[in-house]
Design an enzyme around this catalytic site. Structure first.
Site, PDB file in Angstrom:
ATOM      1  N   ARG B 137      23.215  15.936  21.491  1.00 55.71           N
ATOM      2  CA  ARG B 137      22.446  15.783  22.732  1.00 55.71           C
ATOM      3  C   ARG B 137      20.991  16.211  22.631  1.00 55.71           C
ATOM      4  NH1 ARG B 137      28.026  17.345  25.683  1.00 55.71           N
ATOM      5  NH2 ARG B 137      28.795  15.217  25.748  1.00 55.71           N
ATOM      6  N   THR B 182      27.439  20.243  19.937  1.00 56.58           N
ATOM      7  CA  THR B 182      26.927  18.926  20.315  1.00 56.58           C
ATOM      8  C   THR B 182      25.700  19.054  21.219  1.00 56.58           C
ATOM      9  OG1 THR B 182      28.495  18.884  22.155  1.00 56.58           O
ATOM     10  CG2 THR B 182      29.132  17.707  20.147  1.00 56.58           C
ATOM     11  N   GLY B 198      33.891  24.309  23.605  1.00 60.64           N
ATOM     12  CA  GLY B 198      35.047  25.166  23.876  1.00 60.64           C
ATOM     13  C   GLY B 198      35.895  24.522  24.932  1.00 60.64           C
ATOM     14  N   GLU B 200      38.635  23.305  26.809  1.00 59.59           N
ATOM     15  CA  GLU B 200      40.061  23.121  26.560  1.00 59.59           C
ATOM     16  C   GLU B 200      40.440  23.394  25.113  1.00 59.59           C
ATOM     17  OE1 GLU B 200      38.049  21.226  28.206  1.00 59.59           O
ATOM     18  OE2 GLU B 200      37.354  19.743  26.778  1.00 59.59           O
ATOM     19  N   ASN B 265      34.965  25.763  30.931  1.00 65.88           N
ATOM     20  CA  ASN B 265      36.225  26.092  31.587  1.00 65.88           C
ATOM     21  C   ASN B 265      37.181  26.831  30.652  1.00 65.88           C
ATOM     22  OD1 ASN B 265      35.917  23.181  30.648  1.00 65.88           O
ATOM     23  ND2 ASN B 265      38.079  23.630  30.286  1.00 65.88           N
ATOM     24  N   ASP B 316      39.193  21.978  35.512  1.00 66.16           N
ATOM     25  CA  ASP B 316      38.148  21.553  34.574  1.00 66.16           C
ATOM     26  C   ASP B 316      36.859  21.186  35.293  1.00 66.16           C
ATOM     27  OD1 ASP B 316      36.726  20.941  32.333  1.00 66.16           O
ATOM     28  OD2 ASP B 316      37.696  19.011  31.968  1.00 66.16           O
ATOM     29  N   LYS B 340      30.172  21.286  37.889  1.00 66.92           N
ATOM     30  CA  LYS B 340      30.796  19.989  37.626  1.00 66.92           C
ATOM     31  C   LYS B 340      31.632  19.489  38.816  1.00 66.92           C
ATOM     32  CE  LYS B 340      33.996  17.832  34.291  1.00 66.92           C
ATOM     33  NZ  LYS B 340      34.892  18.116  33.154  1.00 66.92           N
ATOM     34  N   TRP B 401      27.408  16.116  33.072  1.00 64.82           N
ATOM     35  CA  TRP B 401      26.696  17.181  32.372  1.00 64.82           C
ATOM     36  C   TRP B 401      25.214  16.843  32.242  1.00 64.82           C
ATOM     37  CZ3 TRP B 401      24.477  14.967  28.195  1.00 64.82           C
ATOM     38  CH2 TRP B 401      25.085  13.827  27.662  1.00 64.82           C
TER      39      TRP B 401
END
Lengths: 118, 573
Positions: B137, B182, B198, B200, B265, B316, B340, B401
């Protein structure tokens, strides 16, 4: 494997799951749960709820990021190869995670998928 | 270079207008003071500036002439597996950006000529085992270097002029934890900050501070149980596989030397605790510091303050969105941060809660969030089994995001909202941590329309503090990319179908659009070189949200490639 919608059935599945994942070296956080033999069968229903289901929607019954698996026309060899080696940008490779017997269990789960009655 | 306060710099840039000075002629090292000053010609951080406005004061392209906007040049990064998700940065007429696999480019901002490229050698076998991969990104710049993270757990510094590696530091044991980096890093005061993936993924979701000069790790903060206090909020030692992380760059408050970061999360995503989540389920307790906004000392990484937006997040709807609007209003210094879930949190500069408002229409994971206390009112905590009512919003969130934009001229915050839901069957799961960590979801689910009708997305123009809406533009499928606003009274929205739209920032009237050939899901920036203003946008579709579009919406998405992308740069004819 048929879909279990009731909570009691889910609990029963969860109990068998502990067995299934013991060979995948569960973290000490769950060590209070009983250890299980290394050749215990893989609980694929739980595997989908753990890892596969984000892409293979509704336990593999519907297309999502990944294809619908229920009623797939792909051969067992194709599915076995895809699970082992993945597909760049589409599916992770699980060849180091599952042995051949476990992959056979996954294929059997896919072949047994029926529409959700719940 | 004269370092002007940002407001003065903007005024100067506006006065210069069409005869913007050639920024390269005044090139000075990029450092924290320069980023703080915020030269109008540049785009020096992922979020545009430490204020995180995604706003350019440039006004050469404006409401009167935007219809003359044309493609100036295009760059193809190659190997754009799962499209392009990157936001460029620009300094002194040079544009830096990344493609998938952390391929990094320095381009002449006026012509697109490649100055240098860097294609890192990565652990491809490891990457083939990842899910949230292989996109990247973006980069950070500072102290004469370009910083980029990799999916195999490294942070690499490249010489800004040559692209040659200056250092390469391994921070995450990705071979074991599967995840890496990322998100773009953040540069602040000689430190490069980057957060690991991270959520999940069972782990502890670290955020790192690295010495910009040497690459040595200065500090590490675990977003899962990173303090003794936090450790007590994870029952049954569940912190060991807690998830967390901070996979998008936050920002820096120079007044207090504080890094603001949003955290991901906990794992599993969905818990079967039922209402008694403090003592039951996979991870009993509040699960600090997941789904939280945290303030870290930039030099030491010590936690200064936090606000957990969603205690015991079981939906989430994490706080990993890295967007922190730093506002000065009525003598108050405020911070606006979208969660989110679609709830937007307003804080003071110590994360003291000032307000909460919601951008989505369809939301039922809670009945409401108390705007004074932040308490989740009427939260839905699931028992194992099929949930009778769909969960809204969908796992892809009420907001992406990617970032919205704040325009200080209009005082409006331009932010995309997403209206979608999902069916959900919660299942007990067990973390898989060997031979490699695997996803831990805790459910089967499927995307579903909201109760009000069809899935859609909307661009809202709102007051960022109160949430009062001035206008709205709807889209048939939720746009996923970032938004740009400019001093030319424009708002740019790159949509999912592949069309770039320009709207009047005051009224929402569409003034121009152009097809970029494939869907957007990355960043959009503006900068100037030799007096000419440019708009740069990444196009290229694919990823955890956009991969759902073909089966859900059909149409153009069925034929849209998910292994292609381009950087497209516009200017006036």
């Amino acid at each position: 494997m048929t879909r279990h919608a009731s909570s009691s059935a889910a609990l029963a599945l969860a109990a068998s799951t502990i067995v299934a994942f013991a060979q995948l070296s569960i973290k000490p956080a769950l060590a209070q749960q009983a250890a299980a033999p290394a050749d215990a069968p893989l609980d694929v229903h739980e595997l989908f709820a753990t890892t596969c289901g984000w892409c293979h929607s509704d336990g593999g019954r519907a297309a999502g990021k990944g294809p619908q698996l229920m009623d797939t026309a792909r051969s067992d060899d194709f599915i076995r190869n895809r699970i082992k080696n993945g597909k760049e940008g589409a599916m992770p490779a699980f060849g180091q995670v599952f042995n051949d017997s476990q992959i056979d269990s996954i294929i059997a789960y896919i072949r047994g998928l029926k529409p959700d009655q719940g | 270079m004269l370092r002007l306060p940002s407001s003065l710099a903007r005024s100067a840039a506006l006065a210069i207008g069409a005869t913007l000075a050639a920024s390269q002629a005044f090139a000075q090292p990029v450092d924290t003071a320069r980023i703080q000053a915020g030269d109008a010609n540049d785009w020096l951080t992922y979020h545009g500036s430490y204020r995180s406005y995604h706003y350019s004061p440039l006004e050469q392209i404006n409401t009167n002439n935007v219809s003359n906007l044309n493609v100036a040049w295009i760059h193809i990064p190659g190997r754009s597996t799962r499209g392009l998700q990157s936001t460029p940065v620009v300094a002194d007429g040079v544009l830096y950006y990344t493609g998938s696999y952390s391929r990094t480019f320095a381009l002449n901002g006026a012509t697109g000529e490649v100055i240098w490229s860097y294609i890192p050698e990565l652990d491809e076998a490891l990457i083939s085992r990842q899910t949230h991969s292989p996109y990247n990104r973006g980069v950070a710049i500072g102290d004469g270097k370009v910083y980029v993270g990799t999916m195999d757990g490294r942070l690499i510094a490249l010489d800004m002029k040559t692209g040659k590696p200056a250092w390469d530091t391994k921070l995450v044991d990705s071979a074991k934890l599967t995840v890496g980096f990322t998100g773009a890093p953040l540069y602040a005061k000689g430190t490069v900050i980057i957060g690991a993936q991270g959520g999940e993924w069972p782990g502890r979701g670290p955020i790192f501070g690295v010495d910009a000069a040497t690459g040595a790790k200065k500090w590490e903060f675990d977003t899962v149980a990173g303090t003794d206090e936090a450790m007590k909020t994870w029952g049954n030692d569940s912190w060991r596989t807690g998830g967390g992380g901070g996979w998008m760059p936050g920002t820096y408050d120079a007044d207090t030397n504080t890094i603001w970061w949003g955290t991901a999360n906990p794992a599993p995503l969905y818990d079967w605790s039922g209402a008694d989540f403090k003592t039951q389920g996979a991870r009993p307790g509040d699960n600090l510091y997941t789904s939280s906004v945290i303030g870290l000392d930039a030099d030491t990484g010590k936690l200064k303050f936090y606000h957990q937006e969603l205690p015991h997040d079981t939906w989430d709807f994490d706080s990993a969105v890295g967007e922190f609007l730093m506002l000065d209003r009525d003598g108050q210094k405020l911070v606006v941060h979208p969660n989110k879930s679609g709830y937007i949190f307003v804080y003071d500069r110590n994360a003291g809660l000032k307000n909460v408002w919601r951008i989505t229409q369809n939301s039922n994971f809670v009945k409401d969030i108390d705007p004074k206390t932040g308490e989740l009112i009427g939260r839905r905590d699931f028992a194992a089994g099929k949930q009778s009512e769909p969960l809204c919003p969908h796992i892809s969130g009420g907001v992406s995001w990617n970032s919205g934009a704040y325009n200080p001229k209009t005082g409006l915050y331009y932010k995309l909202g997403q209206e979608w839901c999902m069916t959900l069957t919660v299942s007990k799961t067990t973390p898989i941590t060997a031979p490699q960590v695997q996803l831990n979801i805790g459910a089967d689910f499927k995307i579903a329309p909201p109760p009000s009708g069809e899935i859609y997305g909307h661009l809202d123009a709102r007051d960022p503090v109160t949430g009062a809406k001035k206008w709205e533009v709807r889209f048939p499928e939720p746009p996923l990319a970032s938004v740009l606003s400019t001093g030319g009274d424009l708002v740019f929205v790159p949509d999912s179908r592949g069309t770039l739209h320009a709207y009047n920032a005051e009224t929402g009237a569409e003034l121009w659009n152009h097809a970029d050939g494939t869907g957007h899901q990355g960043g959009i920036v503006s900068y100037a070189v030799n007096g000419k203003q440019y708009i740069a946008v990444t196009a290229g579709f694919g990823g955890m949200a956009s991969d759902d579009y073909a089966p859900t919406f059909g149409g153009v998405y069925k034929s849209m490639p998910r292994d292609d992308g381009a950087l497209i740069v516009y200017s006036l004819k």
